[in-house]
Design a protein around this motif. Structure first.
Motif, short mmCIF file in Angstrom:
data_model
loop_
_atom_site.label_atom_id
_atom_site.label_comp_id
_atom_site.label_asym_id
_atom_site.label_seq_id
_atom_site.Cartn_x
_atom_site.Cartn_y
_atom_site.Cartn_z
N ILE A 26 -43.28 26.65 1.86
CA ILE A 26 -42.39 27.81 1.72
C ILE A 26 -41.60 27.65 0.42
O ILE A 26 -40.80 26.72 0.28
CB ILE A 26 -41.42 27.96 2.91
CG1 ILE A 26 -42.19 27.94 4.24
CG2 ILE A 26 -40.62 29.25 2.79
CD1 ILE A 26 -41.30 27.98 5.47
N GLY A 28 -42.03 29.17 -3.98
CA GLY A 28 -43.06 29.19 -5.03
C GLY A 28 -42.55 28.84 -6.40
O GLY A 28 -43.20 29.11 -7.41
N PRO A 60 -37.12 29.07 -13.99
CA PRO A 60 -35.67 29.10 -13.77
C PRO A 60 -34.87 28.64 -14.98
O PRO A 60 -33.89 29.27 -15.36
CB PRO A 60 -35.46 28.19 -12.56
CG PRO A 60 -36.74 27.46 -12.33
CD PRO A 60 -37.83 28.21 -13.01
N ASP A 94 -41.41 37.00 3.26
CA ASP A 94 -40.17 36.27 3.52
C ASP A 94 -40.32 35.54 4.86
O ASP A 94 -40.51 36.20 5.89
CB ASP A 94 -39.06 37.34 3.59
CG ASP A 94 -37.69 36.74 3.59
OD1 ASP A 94 -37.57 35.52 3.80
OD2 ASP A 94 -36.72 37.50 3.40
N VAL A 95 -40.28 34.24 4.86
CA VAL A 95 -40.36 33.52 6.13
C VAL A 95 -39.02 33.68 6.86
O VAL A 95 -37.97 33.43 6.28
CB VAL A 95 -40.69 32.03 5.92
CG1 VAL A 95 -40.70 31.28 7.25
CG2 VAL A 95 -42.02 31.86 5.22
N ALA A 121 -39.40 24.33 0.49
CA ALA A 121 -38.98 24.29 -0.93
C ALA A 121 -38.24 25.59 -1.20
O ALA A 121 -38.56 26.32 -2.14
CB ALA A 121 -40.19 24.12 -1.84
N THR A 122 -37.25 25.86 -0.34
CA THR A 122 -36.57 27.17 -0.36
C THR A 122 -35.44 27.24 -1.38
O THR A 122 -34.76 28.26 -1.49
CB THR A 122 -36.02 27.51 1.05
OG1 THR A 122 -35.29 26.37 1.52
CG2 THR A 122 -37.14 27.82 2.02
N SER A 124 -32.26 27.14 -3.98
CA SER A 124 -30.81 27.30 -3.93
C SER A 124 -30.42 28.72 -4.31
O SER A 124 -31.22 29.47 -4.86
CB SER A 124 -30.15 26.32 -4.90
OG SER A 124 -30.60 26.61 -6.22
N VAL A 142 -25.87 34.13 -11.16
CA VAL A 142 -27.21 34.07 -11.76
C VAL A 142 -28.27 33.85 -10.67
O VAL A 142 -28.55 32.72 -10.27
CB VAL A 142 -27.28 32.97 -12.83
CG1 VAL A 142 -28.66 32.98 -13.49
CG2 VAL A 142 -26.20 33.17 -13.87
N ILE A 170 -25.34 25.87 -17.72
CA ILE A 170 -25.78 27.26 -17.54
C ILE A 170 -24.82 28.20 -18.28
O ILE A 170 -25.25 29.09 -19.02
CB ILE A 170 -25.87 27.61 -16.04
CG1 ILE A 170 -27.03 26.82 -15.42
CG2 ILE A 170 -26.07 29.11 -15.83
CD1 ILE A 170 -27.21 27.02 -13.94
N CYS A 292 -38.17 19.48 -0.26
CA CYS A 292 -38.01 18.99 -1.62
C CYS A 292 -37.34 20.05 -2.49
O CYS A 292 -37.34 21.22 -2.14
CB CYS A 292 -39.37 18.60 -2.22
SG CYS A 292 -40.62 19.88 -2.13
N ASP A 294 -34.18 21.93 -4.67
CA ASP A 294 -32.75 22.24 -4.52
C ASP A 294 -32.31 22.33 -3.05
O ASP A 294 -31.12 22.19 -2.76
CB ASP A 294 -32.42 23.57 -5.20
CG ASP A 294 -32.31 23.44 -6.72
OD1 ASP A 294 -32.60 22.35 -7.24
OD2 ASP A 294 -31.96 24.44 -7.37
N LYS A 310 -28.64 19.37 -8.94
CA LYS A 310 -29.79 20.24 -8.64
C LYS A 310 -30.45 20.57 -9.97
O LYS A 310 -29.89 21.30 -10.77
CB LYS A 310 -29.33 21.52 -7.94
CG LYS A 310 -28.89 21.28 -6.51
CD LYS A 310 -28.49 22.56 -5.84
CE LYS A 310 -28.12 22.34 -4.39
NZ LYS A 310 -27.18 21.27 -4.14
N ALA A 312 -34.48 21.12 -12.08
CA ALA A 312 -35.92 21.33 -11.93
C ALA A 312 -36.66 19.99 -12.03
O ALA A 312 -37.68 19.78 -11.37
CB ALA A 312 -36.40 22.29 -13.00
N ALA A 315 -36.40 18.45 -8.71
CA ALA A 315 -37.20 19.23 -7.75
C ALA A 315 -38.69 18.88 -7.86
O ALA A 315 -39.37 18.67 -6.85
CB ALA A 315 -36.99 20.72 -8.00
#
Ligand code: FAD
Length: 463
Positions: A26, A28, A60, A94-95, A121-122, A124, A142, A170, A292, A294, A310, A312, A315
């Motif tokens: 879950i 992408g 991201p 959407d799960v 892998a949902t 943040s 953002v 950021i 795994c 964020d 957090k 990439a 991740a």
């Protein structure tokens, strides 16, 4: 993916056709895609299904660059080719529920998918602080979402005063990119004493702020935002010192919170920083479910404390562990080192592990070494730019704790070499004797090589 029949047992009135995949992922983005590709490499015969909400996945880390260098969300997308190339099925949906007992997930679109192993892998969502006015229009947390970013881009085109709340990487990247493309005053408001202060020591932050000022970006530090002023749409940003900055738009870059609703609803334990609890193999409390990126709880490489980082890079590293361990433990997480870089104009800032101030705060007895030199030899070679390396070592053992690099864009790769030294627990002596490859058109001279000389300076200081 096998069709296995009909199911009415989940929490829905809709009759769903239940599918089965050996591995369901879950999410992408950085973690989900990497976990699926890793699973394919380790388990070539398994059916893998990746479920994600969005039609198109943004890169991201490229999001700030949509607002200047890159130009549009459509030019900042992760290609889906990796999915087909690795025979990974994709479901855009959407799960909404995980049924752990029966090993199934349910989607908003009415799909029910049974799994043998599930990877969460949902990710943040942008952090929000309860300051009055956050709900006004033209206030932009953002989100990693093409439509929201496009709408934000449209609004920003028309503003004359932009305020960015948060002076971390950021906020700084948004400020630099927006200043490139907008005819607006751009102001960063940061509650800490300096921008980028969580990642760099004072001398690096001071130089970053100098560069921002030179580029026409105002920085207001050491002061909190008390409320946003306006009547439906934002008109100003009120500060704790009584000032109000004019603003027709506000960007919020104050961090991210783990997206754990699905996991929570499935009664998976949540850790002290709000992430899904995992062990060093990235397994959750349920032996069939991994997490795994964020959304997963992290512990620091330095002493195993809970870590709020957090990134990439974290991740994808966690995803490579989770994807490999699905049907037997093959890899373990050493903890979060924290390696990343940013750039202001042409000047790169990169960091790994502990800064000097963090080492101090965590009670280490430490020594520091620094070296600065041009990145070419002789210095008259084209592209010559200065680069400074600062390294922090534990005094008693000589072990490297962290490093910071500032200057030439090579900093983005030099910091990865520093990270390797941290992860392999090298000492100042080890690094001082490093065999470095150098070239007049590519690097500093072997005599002045910054990374080695910084270690040499620290080794001398520690004797
Ligand atoms: C502006 C910005 C700049 C950044 N720059 C950097 C950088 O330079 N370097 C760096 O290392 N990190 C950077 N980061 C951090 C980095 O983006 C994150 O660490 C990274 O995106 C985490 O990846 P992830 O896959 O864990 O989560 P996310 O990127 O948040 O992805 C989560 C995925 O899960 C899916 N999902 C969630 N819930 C469901 C559900 N119920 N059903 C189906 N799908 C679901 C989403 O659709 C999405 O695909 C930046 C972040 C931002 C916001």
């Amino acid at each position: 993916m096998a069709f296995v029949g009909r199911d009415r047992t989940l929490n829905t009135e809709r009759v769903a056709f239940m599918k089965h995949a050996d591995i369901v992922v879950i999410g992408g983005s950085a973690a989900g895609l990497t976990a699926a590709i890793t699973a394919r490499r380790h388990y070539p015969d398994k059916a893998i299904l990746l479920i994600r909400k969005e039609e198109r996945v943004l890169i991201p880390c490229g999001i700030p660059y949509i607002f200047g260098t890159v130009g549009s969300p459509e030019k900042n997308l992760v290609p889906d080719a990796a999915l087909s190339k690795n025979t990974i099925d994709l479901l855009i949906d959407d799960v909404v529920e995980i049924d752990r007992e029966n090993g199934r997930v349910q989607t908003a679109g009415g799909e029910v998918v049974a799994y043998d192993r599930l990877i969460l892998a949902t990710g943040s969502l942008p952090a929000m602080v309860p300051i009055p006015g956050f709900e006004f229009s033209n206030v932009f947390p953002v989100f990693k979402d093409v439509a929201r970013l496009r709408a934000m881009q449209e609004v920003l085109k028309g503003v004359s005063d932009l305020v960015i709340i948060g002076g971390g990487f950021i906020g700084v990247e948004f400020a630099d990119e927006c200043k490139k493309s907008l005819q607006a005053t751009v102001t960063i408001v940061e509650a800490l004493a300096r921008c980028l202060m969580l990642a760099y020591d004072e001398e690096f932050c001071a130089q970053a702020e100098r560069l921002l000022t030179e580029r026409g970006i105002a920085t207001v530090t050491n002061v909190k935002v008390t409320r946003l002023v306006g009547n439906g749409a934002v008109e100003g940003v009120e500060l704790a010192d009584g000032r109000t900055l004019p603003a027709q738009a506000v960007i919020i870059g104050i961090g991210a919170t783990a997206n754990v609703t699905l996991a929570k609803n499935a009664s998976l334990p949540i850790g002290p920083t709000g992430g899904i609890v995992v062990d060093r193999t990235m397994r959750t409390a349920d032996p069939r479910i991994f997490a795994c990126g964020d959304c997963a709880e992290k512990i620091s490489f330095f002493g195993g404390r809970p870590s709020t980082l957090k990134l990439a890079s974290i991740a994808t590293a966690e995803a490579r562990i989770a994807g490999a361990n699905l049907f037997g433990t093959r890899r373990e997480n050493i903890g979060t080192v924290g390696v990343w870089a940013t750039i202001i104009g042409e000047t790169a800032f990169a960091t790994a592990g502990l800064t000097e101030s963090l080492a101090q705060r965590h009670g280490y007895n430490y020594v520091v070494g620094a070296a600065e030199a041009v990145n070419r030899h002789p210095g008259g070679m084209p592209g010559a730019r200065s680069m400074k390396v600062k390294l922090v070592f534990e005094k008693r053992t000589g072990l490297i704790l962290g490093g910071q690099v500032m200057g030439d864009t090579a900093a983005g790769e030099v910091i990865n070499a520093i990270s390797a030294c941290i992860q392999r627990r090298m000492t100042a002596e080890d690094i001082a004797m490093f065999q470095t490859g150098t070239h007049p058109a590519l690097t500093a001279s072997p005599i002045a090589y910054q990374f080695v000389n910084a270690a040499e300076a620290a080794a001398a200081a520690g004797r």
